[in-house]
Motif scaffolding. Sequence first.
Motif, PDB file in Angstrom:
ATOM      1  N   SER A 223       0.826  -1.207   0.000  1.00 29.57           N
ATOM      2  CA  SER A 223       0.000   0.000   0.000  1.00 29.57           C
ATOM      3  C   SER A 223       0.858   1.254   0.000  1.00 29.57           C
ATOM      4  CB  SER A 223      -0.916  -0.002   1.226  1.00 29.57           C
ATOM      5  OG  SER A 223      -1.794  -1.104   1.201  1.00 29.57           O
ATOM      6  N   GLU A 224       1.924   1.244   0.787  1.00 31.21           N
ATOM      7  CA  GLU A 224       2.830   2.393   0.816  1.00 31.21           C
ATOM      8  C   GLU A 224       3.403   2.648  -0.574  1.00 31.21           C
ATOM      9  OE1 GLU A 224       5.764   1.371   3.626  1.00 31.21           O
ATOM     10  OE2 GLU A 224       4.507   1.708   5.385  1.00 31.21           O
ATOM     11  N   LEU A 225       3.834   1.582  -1.237  1.00 26.58           N
ATOM     12  CA  LEU A 225       4.444   1.736  -2.560  1.00 26.58           C
ATOM     13  C   LEU A 225       3.451   2.287  -3.559  1.00 26.58           C
ATOM     14  CD1 LEU A 225       6.912   1.299  -4.339  1.00 26.58           C
ATOM     15  CD2 LEU A 225       6.134  -1.047  -4.745  1.00 26.58           C
ATOM     16  N   ILE A 226       2.218   1.760  -3.532  1.00 29.03           N
ATOM     17  CA  ILE A 226       1.197   2.250  -4.459  1.00 29.03           C
ATOM     18  C   ILE A 226       0.915   3.727  -4.198  1.00 29.03           C
ATOM     19  CG2 ILE A 226      -1.229   2.058  -5.114  1.00 29.03           C
ATOM     20  CD1 ILE A 226      -1.031  -0.934  -4.569  1.00 29.03           C
ATOM     21  N   LEU A 709      -5.521  15.087  -4.263  1.00 27.74           N
ATOM     22  CA  LEU A 709      -5.377  13.887  -5.089  1.00 27.74           C
ATOM     23  C   LEU A 709      -4.295  12.971  -4.531  1.00 27.74           C
ATOM     24  CD1 LEU A 709      -6.358  12.411  -7.577  1.00 27.74           C
ATOM     25  CD2 LEU A 709      -4.733  13.720  -8.958  1.00 27.74           C
ATOM     26  N   ILE A 710      -3.222  13.568  -4.043  1.00 26.22           N
ATOM     27  CA  ILE A 710      -2.159  12.772  -3.416  1.00 26.22           C
ATOM     28  C   ILE A 710      -2.689  12.082  -2.163  1.00 26.22           C
ATOM     29  CG2 ILE A 710       0.037  12.939  -2.175  1.00 26.22           C
ATOM     30  CD1 ILE A 710       0.775  15.229  -4.096  1.00 26.22           C
ATOM     31  N   MET A 711      -3.414  12.828  -1.338  1.00 31.26           N
ATOM     32  CA  MET A 711      -3.957  12.260  -0.109  1.00 31.26           C
ATOM     33  C   MET A 711      -4.932  11.128  -0.425  1.00 31.26           C
ATOM     34  SD  MET A 711      -3.560  13.388   3.232  1.00 31.26           S
ATOM     35  CE  MET A 711      -3.666  15.157   3.360  1.00 31.26           C
ATOM     36  N   PHE A 715      -4.511   7.204   0.760  1.00 33.68           N
ATOM     37  CA  PHE A 715      -5.524   6.533   1.572  1.00 33.68           C
ATOM     38  C   PHE A 715      -6.161   5.361   0.821  1.00 33.68           C
ATOM     39  CE2 PHE A 715      -6.335  10.743   3.983  1.00 33.68           C
ATOM     40  CZ  PHE A 715      -5.244  10.488   4.788  1.00 33.68           C
ATOM     41  N   ALA A 716      -6.491   5.581  -0.449  1.00 40.69           N
ATOM     42  CA  ALA A 716      -7.157   4.526  -1.218  1.00 40.69           C
ATOM     43  C   ALA A 716      -6.252   3.320  -1.430  1.00 40.69           C
ATOM     44  CB  ALA A 716      -7.617   5.084  -2.564  1.00 40.69           C
ATOM     45  N   SER A 717      -4.944   3.514  -1.421  1.00 40.44           N
ATOM     46  CA  SER A 717      -4.031   2.387  -1.625  1.00 40.44           C
ATOM     47  C   SER A 717      -4.138   1.365  -0.500  1.00 40.44           C
ATOM     48  CB  SER A 717      -2.584   2.894  -1.735  1.00 40.44           C
ATOM     49  OG  SER A 717      -2.140   3.454  -0.512  1.00 40.44           O
ATOM     50  N   LYS A 727      -9.584  -1.163   5.708  1.00 46.73           N
ATOM     51  CA  LYS A 727     -10.374  -0.800   4.526  1.00 46.73           C
ATOM     52  C   LYS A 727     -11.354   0.323   4.857  1.00 46.73           C
ATOM     53  CE  LYS A 727     -10.262  -5.463   2.471  1.00 46.73           C
ATOM     54  NZ  LYS A 727      -9.587  -5.177   1.182  1.00 46.73           N
ATOM     55  N   MET A 728     -11.967   0.257   6.046  1.00 44.23           N
ATOM     56  CA  MET A 728     -12.893   1.317   6.456  1.00 44.23           C
ATOM     57  C   MET A 728     -12.189   2.665   6.502  1.00 44.23           C
ATOM     58  SD  MET A 728     -15.149  -0.357   9.517  1.00 44.23           S
ATOM     59  CE  MET A 728     -15.980  -1.936   9.312  1.00 44.23           C
TER      60      MET A 728
END
Length: 810
Positions: A223-226, A709-711, A715-717, A727-728
């Motif tokens: 997730s961090e990488l994405i 958009l970055i944020m 978060f979505a990653s 996920k929530m």
Amino acid sequence: MMPQQSSDNRQHQRRLPVSIRWFADLRVNDNGHEAPARRVTCERIDMTTILYRLGRFCARHARAVTVGWVVLALALILAGSRFDGGNADAIAVDGSDSAVAQTLLDRAFPGRSVDPSPVVVEAPSGKLTDKTYQDALNATAERIRDIPGVSAVSGPPAAGTPALSTDGRTGYLTVTPESASAATVDLAERVRDATAPATDAGLDVSIGGQLGQQLSKSPVHTSELIGIVMAVIVMLLAFGSAVAMGVPILTAVLSVGSGLALLKLLGNAVDIPTVAATLATMIGLGVGIDYGLFLVVRFRRLLAGGLSAEEAAARTTATSGGAVVFAAGTVIIAVCGLALSGVSFVGWLGYSAAIVVAVSLASATTLTPALLGWLGPRINRFSLPGSRHRTTVADHAELDTTVWARLAVRVAKRPLLTALAATVVLLALSAPVSTLRLGQMDSGKLPTSTESRRSYDALAEGFGPGANGPLRVVVEMVDPATAPPGAKNAAGQDPRAQDPRLVALGAVLADTPGVREVSAPVVSADSAVAVFSVTGQTSPSDESTVELVHRLRDTTLPQALAGRGAEGHVGGLTATKADLAERISQRLLLLIGAVVAFACVLVLLAFRSLWLAAKAAAMNLISIAAAYGVVVAVFQWGWGIHLLGLDGPVPIESYVPMMMFAILFGLSMDYEVFLLSSVQEHWHATRDNRRAVSLGLADTGKIISSAALIMVAVFASFLINSSPIVKMFGLGLSVAVAVDATIVRCLLVPAVMVLIGERQWQLPPLLDRLLPRISIEADPAAFDPPPVAAAAGEHLPTDDEDTVAFTGHR
């Protein structure tokens, strides 16, 4: 009489920002008359001055500061890896019935009071009582007992014991860690390795409970990488330069790595929840990259205006750095407000996020200006082919040509229609929040590939869903438990368990609606405490289980123990989470009120407007309500839940809404302050409210959109994480930021500001006199020397009393 000042001294005073108050030189003698031989100069230091000097120092010593940061970050990361205190998900709700039960267990059964984790075994053929399986299970139990950190291990399932299913094919051993903090990933892996004899014999083995959860944690590195890759793409498009893009990425990665290392070290002294590191990573990456973005944008503009790299970095820190300090401080205080929950588990979720945000703030105000001063004009190197990006401050005419200006003009022309349309959309998104129900998650909601889910399914199939969250009924007796006369001392059974009070209570518990099975009581060494394990008919996350907890507390135990000199309490993880949900429900409004009041005061002090303070609170609340609504619709109602990799609707963990509110209110203030600062600046320049709102939106629209958009990407990653709770947070935070940066900041806020009109820039005279004056973001032009030196004896130009010359007369 006006004392004369030298031209050099006047110019030196004018170089300082407007918010720095200098007192004119005084020449006095001992009798109070003018005397040129003596001079006293007084200076009042404020945040702008501190940030300016800090930024200048870091830019001037860029290499040393940068190397120092890298060395410090690496040292912290290495220390965190070497002395990792681990995580502990022990939840205690002070003053609750479950807390009383746990206190009794800790006192009566030292070293054995922690909820045990089941090691579930399934026979693919035959029964677990077969000799081959029994030998393997005995060997497994012995190997687990030898593991440091394990307090107790129950014997292997045998015929006639509760640990063996009716068909004989499913059973379990229980592993009790020495303490809640001992249930680490390392211990869980050791236990899993110790089950080799069972797996070698062909048994299917899965581990549940706290140890199973440790083995089921999804790594956050993907997730961090994405998130970082998405941030790289957005900033490349925004900056048009690979070097400019790299500065926020580098500072964010170093600050998040350092912050997480600090959490690992703190784990040796306090219980850090497992999910805390994931949430801190989400927030740290988001704010760290955003802060770097704001600073780089300002630096490039100042650099393009002809300033040296050192001066541009110093002014960037004093101006945009002030907004960063304000935004980060708001986030830190908001998440620390989680301590109002009165639950240490929830409080440390907030403290963990605050620590990472604080490190990100330190990085933004020290490492970032050092990198900017080091790079200088090289910040624009490696530009994308054909990229044309404005780096100078646009005048009003240039701003009028942007897409954001055209949007602002449309909003300003029809403010009421725009406000109503935006409100309707936000209310539609918020509607599901009226059905919000706080519950508790169990392992049955995890993906089927996880260790905890496999254990959950095996236990549910063999012993019913309630076996995954048994309740612990703890009885404290005034008169010690004793075996009745003539009681038979059966092998492996404590005769004190036949005390008439305990036998009668066991029968009542078994007859209680919703109870599937009740174990024989275990009596403490001093015979003063006994504990029953009560298995319900429903899963831990089922609302019927919560009803059973209240039934036992309110009806069954008081009636069964009345007049018997004993008192009963219901504990265990399932009961504790029920108490947590109740406590959160009681404290949520308190948290909301405290955070909103704090934010209103900050906006009131910063912008000196009651209207803007009330508007900021309302806008932030409606953004958060929209996020709540989406979370309820997806997770509680099940809309699109399969797209997130879950099998169906899941309960909303009790602390999620409280944590989301604290985080989102702090983050929303970031964009609110950035937009209001720009609008206020144009209001002072034009004195036309409608024009100021349009120019403010045009000036900040692109930057706010890029930052949001970055944020959202970061978060979505985290939606790919296996934990439904993560996920929530990922969905709720990304939706809230997207809504806040588009519908709220670009439509609703400008429309409302146009409708309020010029009165939003006015403050009642009494408040104007009482409130202190603070400045969030100084004007960079305030640092410039005057083009022409003032004549001797002439007053220095003032700005709203920011500069006061003391001449002996007022």
